[in-house]
Write an enzyme that holds these catalytic residues in place. Structure first.
Site, PDB file in Angstrom:
ATOM      1  N   ASN A  60      32.037  41.939  98.108  1.00 28.95           N
ATOM      2  CA  ASN A  60      31.464  41.771  96.764  1.00 28.95           C
ATOM      3  C   ASN A  60      30.577  40.540  96.725  1.00 28.95           C
ATOM      4  O   ASN A  60      30.805  39.559  97.433  1.00 28.95           O
ATOM      5  CB  ASN A  60      32.574  41.670  95.707  1.00 28.95           C
ATOM      6  CG  ASN A  60      33.031  40.247  95.484  1.00 28.95           C
ATOM      7  OD1 ASN A  60      32.417  39.500  94.734  1.00 28.95           O
ATOM      8  ND2 ASN A  60      34.123  39.865  96.142  1.00 28.95           N
TER       9      ASN A  60
ATOM     10  N   GLY B 111      28.919  37.036  92.028  1.00 23.24           N
ATOM     11  CA  GLY B 111      28.190  35.822  91.644  1.00 23.24           C
ATOM     12  C   GLY B 111      28.756  35.115  90.440  1.00 23.24           C
ATOM     13  O   GLY B 111      28.019  34.574  89.601  1.00 23.24           O
TER      14      GLY B 111
ATOM     15  N   GLY C  22      44.643  40.453  95.173  1.00 24.11           N
ATOM     16  CA  GLY C  22      43.247  40.576  94.782  1.00 24.11           C
ATOM     17  C   GLY C  22      42.705  41.985  94.840  1.00 24.11           C
ATOM     18  O   GLY C  22      42.842  42.763  93.904  1.00 24.11           O
TER      19      GLY C  22
ATOM     20  N   SER D 181      42.248  35.644  90.811  1.00 25.45           N
ATOM     21  CA  SER D 181      41.048  35.468  89.999  1.00 25.45           C
ATOM     22  C   SER D 181      39.931  36.411  90.457  1.00 25.45           C
ATOM     23  O   SER D 181      39.685  36.583  91.645  1.00 25.45           O
ATOM     24  CB  SER D 181      40.574  34.017  90.110  1.00 25.45           C
ATOM     25  OG  SER D 181      39.360  33.847  89.424  1.00 25.45           O
TER      26      SER D 181
ATOM     27  N   GLY E  36      44.949  37.028 100.244  1.00 24.03           N
ATOM     28  CA  GLY E  36      44.030  37.573 101.242  1.00 24.03           C
ATOM     29  C   GLY E  36      44.591  38.848 101.840  1.00 24.03           C
ATOM     30  O   GLY E  36      45.383  38.792 102.779  1.00 24.03           O
TER      31      GLY E  36
ATOM     32  N   CYS F 144      31.837  27.271  96.023  1.00 24.66           N
ATOM     33  CA  CYS F 144      30.525  27.349  95.374  1.00 24.66           C
ATOM     34  C   CYS F 144      29.499  26.482  96.107  1.00 24.66           C
ATOM     35  O   CYS F 144      29.837  25.431  96.647  1.00 24.66           O
ATOM     36  CB  CYS F 144      30.610  26.845  93.936  1.00 24.66           C
ATOM     37  SG  CYS F 144      31.809  27.690  92.942  1.00 24.66           S
TER      38      CYS F 144
END
Length: 304
Positions: free
Chosen positions: A70, A73, A267, A22, A245, A132
């Site tokens: 990164n 957000g 990723g 994601s 990871g 989050c």
């Protein structure tokens, strides 16, 4: 020798264990222009929140020696747009179930998104990003608190029939305790690790490179940390683990599965090379043949 690359996640059968992570693959549409997405095991779509989010201030990317930081957000168009536009478009070009990654800033937001995703036919697994900040809990990250992980997991499980995987942050003292809390609350699986917390400073301006000062550190440098956490969690829980990871080659996939991952997510490698997942899938059978592995599922958690 015919190599069987198939694996399984809570009843969901995958042709191979390779899943774009994601936040690094959008909703798949851009990548569909360069290769057939149906070679993938599944796709974990971009993290979705209840409301549309523009994300953090720029700049929000900083390069590192063996990875990147990164602070995007959770920029996304909101769950209504994703359900009404992105997922139907993806269904036209990808004929397998996807993993819907959802985020929230309160338990109610997680529940709202999970309830909506439960009704979508091409969603096979709901992946809950608990990295989050909890706006009702003083901004502390949900995933750093066993009780909060339990609360979110339990609440989401009440509103969905689909398998729920909890995506854990590595920025904790004891990853096993957090994973056990998720399992106890009814999680069907664990995804780990999310990004480590990192920072870069511009030595000319004396200022942090990223506007938000710190951000998520990903890439090859974090692979040994991710591998260690996947190994520890697999030994402790009785539910599947998706490992991620820093995975960037077929050898990393084998290593991660030997540590206990039933599938893997790729990723940062997608951002460096858009063909990364395709190359890994093509390399896996050749590597398995060299290592005399006939069925990839046989090596899951093989390391003592």
């Amino acid at each position: 020798m015919m190599i069987d690359l198939s694996t399984e996640l809570s009843g969901l059968k995958l042709d191979n264990p390779v899943i774009p992570a994601s936040g690094t693959f959008g909703y798949g549409l851009e990548f569909a222009k360069i290769y057939d997405l149906n070679i993938l095991g599944s796709i974990s779509i971009k993290g979705t929140t209840k409301d549309a989010r523009f994300g953090n201030k720029l700049p929000r990317i900083a390069e590192c020696y063996a990875g990147l930081i990164n602070s995007v957000g959770l920029q996304n168009p909101g769950i209504d747009h994703v359900i009404n536009n992105e997922l139907p478009e993806l269904r036209k070009i990808f004929n397998k179930p996807v993993i819907a990654n959802i985020s929230g800033f309160s338990v109610d937001e997680y529940v709202y998104c999970a309830e909506r995703m439960d009704k979508i036919s091409n969603v096979g697994i709901i992946e809950i990003n608990v990295s989050c900040p909890n706006v009702h809990g003083g901004g502390i990250t949900f995933g750093s608190d066993c009780e909060k992980v339990f609360e979110v997991t339990q609440a989401v499980k009440k509103v969905t029939h689909k398998p729920v995987y909890i995506k854990l942050t590595p920025n904790v003292t004891d990853i096993v305790k957090i994973a056990l809390s998720a399992e106890e609350a009814g999680a069907d699986g664990i995804s780990l690790i999310n990004t480590l917390l990192g920072m870069r400073i511009d030595i000319k301006t004396h200022r942090p490179i990223i506007a938000n000062k710190t951000g998520g550190f990903s890439g090859p440098a974090i692979f040994p940390v991710a591998l260690r956490m996947v190994y520890q969690v697999h030994k402790a829980v009785n539910i599947p683990v998706i490992g991620m990871g820093g995975i960037s080659c077929a050898e990393d996939v084998i290593e991660m599965m030997m540590a206990g991952a039933s599938a893997v997510q790729i990723g940062a490698a997608n951002l460096i090379d858009p063909l990364a997942c395709k190359k890994i899938i093509e390399d896996l059978p050749k590597l398995c043949e060299r290592l005399k592995i006939q069925r990839l599922s046989d090596i899951i958690g093989i390391t003592d």
